[in-house]
Design a protein around this motif. Sequence first.
Motif, mmCIF file in Angstrom:
data_model
loop_
_atom_site.group_PDB
_atom_site.id
_atom_site.type_symbol
_atom_site.label_atom_id
_atom_site.label_comp_id
_atom_site.label_asym_id
_atom_site.label_seq_id
_atom_site.Cartn_x
_atom_site.Cartn_y
_atom_site.Cartn_z
ATOM 1 N N GLU A 175 57.296 39.969 -43.543
ATOM 2 C CA GLU A 175 56.809 41.429 -44.320
ATOM 3 C C GLU A 175 55.920 42.345 -43.696
ATOM 4 O OE1 GLU A 175 55.360 39.352 -47.854
ATOM 5 O OE2 GLU A 175 57.496 39.133 -48.679
ATOM 6 N N ASN B 111 57.836 44.237 -41.097
ATOM 7 C CA ASN B 111 58.763 45.177 -41.729
ATOM 8 C C ASN B 111 57.924 46.285 -42.267
ATOM 9 O OD1 ASN B 111 60.764 43.639 -41.545
ATOM 10 N ND2 ASN B 111 60.512 42.601 -43.711
ATOM 11 N N GLU B 112 56.675 46.127 -42.625
ATOM 12 C CA GLU B 112 55.793 47.251 -43.050
ATOM 13 C C GLU B 112 55.378 48.044 -41.931
ATOM 14 O OE1 GLU B 112 51.393 48.011 -44.912
ATOM 15 O OE2 GLU B 112 52.151 45.858 -44.983
ATOM 16 N N THR C 10 57.056 48.390 -38.838
ATOM 17 C CA THR C 10 58.125 49.003 -38.516
ATOM 18 C C THR C 10 58.615 50.222 -39.394
ATOM 19 O OG1 THR C 10 59.089 47.057 -37.678
ATOM 20 C CG2 THR C 10 60.807 48.636 -38.173
ATOM 21 N N LYS C 11 58.598 50.186 -40.554
ATOM 22 C CA LYS C 11 58.854 51.298 -41.698
ATOM 23 C C LYS C 11 57.796 52.418 -41.255
ATOM 24 C CE LYS C 11 59.027 52.247 -46.457
ATOM 25 N NZ LYS C 11 59.016 51.927 -47.974
ATOM 26 N N LYS C 12 56.661 52.228 -41.015
ATOM 27 C CA LYS C 12 55.847 53.446 -40.467
ATOM 28 C C LYS C 12 56.143 53.761 -39.197
ATOM 29 C CE LYS C 12 52.173 51.791 -43.051
ATOM 30 N NZ LYS C 12 50.635 51.317 -43.079
ATOM 31 N N ILE D 95 59.379 54.038 -37.782
ATOM 32 C CA ILE D 95 60.489 54.567 -37.861
ATOM 33 C C ILE D 95 60.303 56.113 -38.651
ATOM 34 C CG2 ILE D 95 62.733 54.523 -39.081
ATOM 35 C CD1 ILE D 95 63.014 51.777 -38.768
ATOM 36 N N SER D 96 59.422 56.124 -39.652
ATOM 37 C CA SER D 96 59.007 57.380 -40.625
ATOM 38 C C SER D 96 58.576 58.340 -39.486
ATOM 39 C CB SER D 96 57.870 57.092 -41.399
ATOM 40 O OG SER D 96 56.710 56.917 -40.906
ATOM 41 N N LYS E 229 61.150 53.553 -32.792
ATOM 42 C CA LYS E 229 61.889 52.099 -32.994
ATOM 43 C C LYS E 229 61.276 50.968 -32.440
ATOM 44 C CE LYS E 229 66.446 54.360 -33.084
ATOM 45 N NZ LYS E 229 67.942 54.158 -32.647
ATOM 46 N N SER F 210 63.335 43.311 -41.391
ATOM 47 C CA SER F 210 64.406 44.283 -41.721
ATOM 48 C C SER F 210 65.487 44.534 -40.796
ATOM 49 C CB SER F 210 63.339 45.617 -41.848
ATOM 50 O OG SER F 210 64.181 46.918 -41.695
ATOM 51 N N LYS F 211 66.440 45.161 -41.192
ATOM 52 C CA LYS F 211 67.683 45.211 -40.184
ATOM 53 C C LYS F 211 67.364 46.542 -39.233
ATOM 54 C CE LYS F 211 70.296 42.363 -42.355
ATOM 55 N NZ LYS F 211 70.506 41.022 -41.717
ATOM 56 N N ASP F 212 66.156 47.222 -39.412
ATOM 57 C CA ASP F 212 65.843 48.437 -38.464
ATOM 58 C C ASP F 212 65.206 47.793 -37.266
ATOM 59 O OD1 ASP F 212 66.878 50.472 -40.010
ATOM 60 O OD2 ASP F 212 65.127 50.239 -41.506
#
Length: 294
Positions: free
Chosen positions: A169, A172-173, A175-177, A179-180, A184, A236-238
């Motif tokens: 988790e 994932n958090e 990575t989300k930032k 990607i935004s 990558k 995450s799949k990202d």
Amino acid sequence: NLSAITLIFLGKPLKGKLYLSNYKFENLITRSRNNLNTHHNLPNNDFYNGKNCHLPSNTVLTDEMLIFEKCIINKEGLETIYFAGNSHMDHFRETHLSISNSLNVSIDGITVSDCIFPPDQRQKKCGDIQLRQKDRILKNIGKGDLVIISNRYMIGPQNKWFDNKYSAERLNEFTKKVISKGGKVVLFLPTPEFDVNIHECKEVWFKPFLQKKCLIKETELRSIRENNYQILNYLSKDIILYDLLPIICFRGECPMTDNIGRPLYYDTNHFTDFANREYIYKDFINFLEEKELI
């Protein structure tokens, strides 16, 4: 003729096998921490090594920006690759430099001993070094940039990396930032660890087969790491996963030396500069190209 007899005696066990001299074997056991990487024709490559850019966990940063800025190699290209993690990212530093040498990308690589990335609040001894590194990356990362993460997947109660769902988790958090902002994330999967030091695994003519303790079966390694692999399912799949085992394991076995006896490991779990140059860098570049990340 005694010398002729000696040669005949030695000829049989040496047939079809190259044995490195002790000097050549020992000479290949280097890593960025004791090798200044001056063979790379890059700006600042004499500073970008583990001695300077791999920090002890108890480091007190009075001027963190000075250290961070020194552990960067700037190139003309627009993209930057950030290398983050603990000693299991530091031992890939020869690969960092080879990537920067062959591609028009900047590299950025502060790593911290025993301290995982992204930081885990349970690691009290690590202070806020990796937290500052995370904030700095998120502030500076832009479109087309990469964050490459590698931490040691330790076995036992001292492990704080991918030991529970929280580890996934947290990544994932982050990575989300990333990607935004157009970047990558690539994550290195577990690599082998051994109970014996590399110096005990040199092959000689009177002991031509690698000792059992100098290799581990790939199936056994994956079984030992079963918990780590299960937690990867929560990612995450990202997040793009990179597995080194296919390139450092041969016919289902993961040895400490390659098929002609050259050392892949510096100690029990860190890779040599030689392993980076001969195997890891080439495979990782191909991986990045296949994933269209470079």
